[in-house]
Scaffold this motif. Structure first.
Motif, mmCIF file in Angstrom:
data_model
loop_
_atom_site.group_PDB
_atom_site.id
_atom_site.type_symbol
_atom_site.label_atom_id
_atom_site.label_comp_id
_atom_site.label_asym_id
_atom_site.label_seq_id
_atom_site.Cartn_x
_atom_site.Cartn_y
_atom_site.Cartn_z
ATOM 1 N N TRP A 122 0.752 0.685 0.860
ATOM 2 C CA TRP A 122 1.194 2.029 0.463
ATOM 3 C C TRP A 122 2.581 1.966 -0.183
ATOM 4 N N LYS A 123 3.474 1.210 0.444
ATOM 5 C CA LYS A 123 4.846 1.106 -0.046
ATOM 6 C C LYS A 123 4.907 0.491 -1.441
ATOM 7 N N GLY A 124 4.047 -0.480 -1.697
ATOM 8 C CA GLY A 124 4.072 -1.158 -2.991
ATOM 9 C C GLY A 124 3.091 -0.618 -4.005
ATOM 10 N N ALA A 125 2.517 0.554 -3.725
ATOM 11 C CA ALA A 125 1.479 1.088 -4.609
ATOM 12 C C ALA A 125 1.974 1.309 -6.029
ATOM 13 N N ARG A 126 3.212 1.756 -6.179
ATOM 14 C CA ARG A 126 3.747 2.050 -7.512
ATOM 15 C C ARG A 126 4.530 0.888 -8.125
ATOM 16 N N THR A 127 4.549 -0.240 -7.424
ATOM 17 C CA THR A 127 5.240 -1.416 -7.965
ATOM 18 C C THR A 127 4.322 -2.118 -8.961
ATOM 19 N N PRO A 128 4.766 -2.274 -10.226
ATOM 20 C CA PRO A 128 3.905 -2.931 -11.225
ATOM 21 C C PRO A 128 3.640 -4.383 -10.849
ATOM 22 N N LEU A 129 2.462 -4.861 -11.211
ATOM 23 C CA LEU A 129 2.133 -6.262 -10.975
ATOM 24 C C LEU A 129 2.752 -7.122 -12.063
#
Length: 201
Positions: free
Chosen positions: A91-98
């Motif tokens: 959830w925390k990294g959901a908006r972190t681009p790959l």
């Protein structure tokens, strides 16, 4: 034990693996986010631990859990907390681009697959219930080892096919476009499964 027993067991395995549980969800997520190699490594880890649980059930580990309920509760609680941790991280990294440099190494995916199935003692109870229904009670050690090896091969083939299917460019691009939504839905599902494992019987 004959071929009919193995076929029935494999059908039960297929239904169990494809059901929306933590192993299946994380295998799909790993392949989409980290690629085919990591997805395959995850599947191998899941299969290795699942086959160990099955062999343990065949050797009577469920009797230990029945005799010592605290051992079952301890493993179940650790498993639930691990799932909740994964859900929180997702959830925390959901908006972190790959980024290519941050992709999960295959060895890490393999170990995570081991941990996911290791921390779910319900696997051994499920395996015990299925095994009692399908197989005769008078099997020798070689037959029990064959059943566990059959499960390992079945799960590796299943997750390998899943990794190849979900690692296509179209599947990965679709995931990247909807990453935030997919990750948060997966986090909610995994969190719910963790809570169910923590508070369920």
């Amino acid at each position: 034990m004959d071929l009919a027993h193995i076929l029935a067991f494999n059908l039960a395995l297929a239904a169990a693996i494809a059901s929306p549980g933590p192993a299946f969800l994380i295998a799909v997520k790993t392949t989409l986010s980290a690629g085919r190699r990591a997805g395959l490594a995850m599947g191998i880890g899941l299969g290795v631990m699942a086959s160990i649980w099955t062999l343990s059930a065949l050797m009577g580990l469920q009797i230990v859990f029945t005799a010592f309920p605290w051992a079952y509760v301890a493993v179940k609680t650790l498993g639930a907390l691990y799932l909740l941790y994964i859900a929180y991280s997702m959830w925390k990294g959901a908006r972190t681009p790959l980024e290519e440099g941050t992709l999960k190494p295959a060895r890490h995916a393999f170990l995570q697959g081991i941990l996911i199935n290791m921390m779910n003692p319900k696997s051994v109870l499920f395996a015990a219930a299925v095994l009692v229904v399908i197989f005769p009670p008078d099997m020798g050690l070689a037959q029990k080892a064959f059943i566990a090896a059959n499960q390992l091969v079945f799960e590796v083939v299943f997750y390998g096919a899943l990794a190849f299917g979900m690692s296509t460019k179209a599947a990965r691009n679709a995931y990247l476009r909807a990453k935030a939504h997919i990750d948060r839905v997966a986090a909610v599902v995994l969190g719910a499964l963790g809570l169910r494992l923590l508070f369920g019987r």
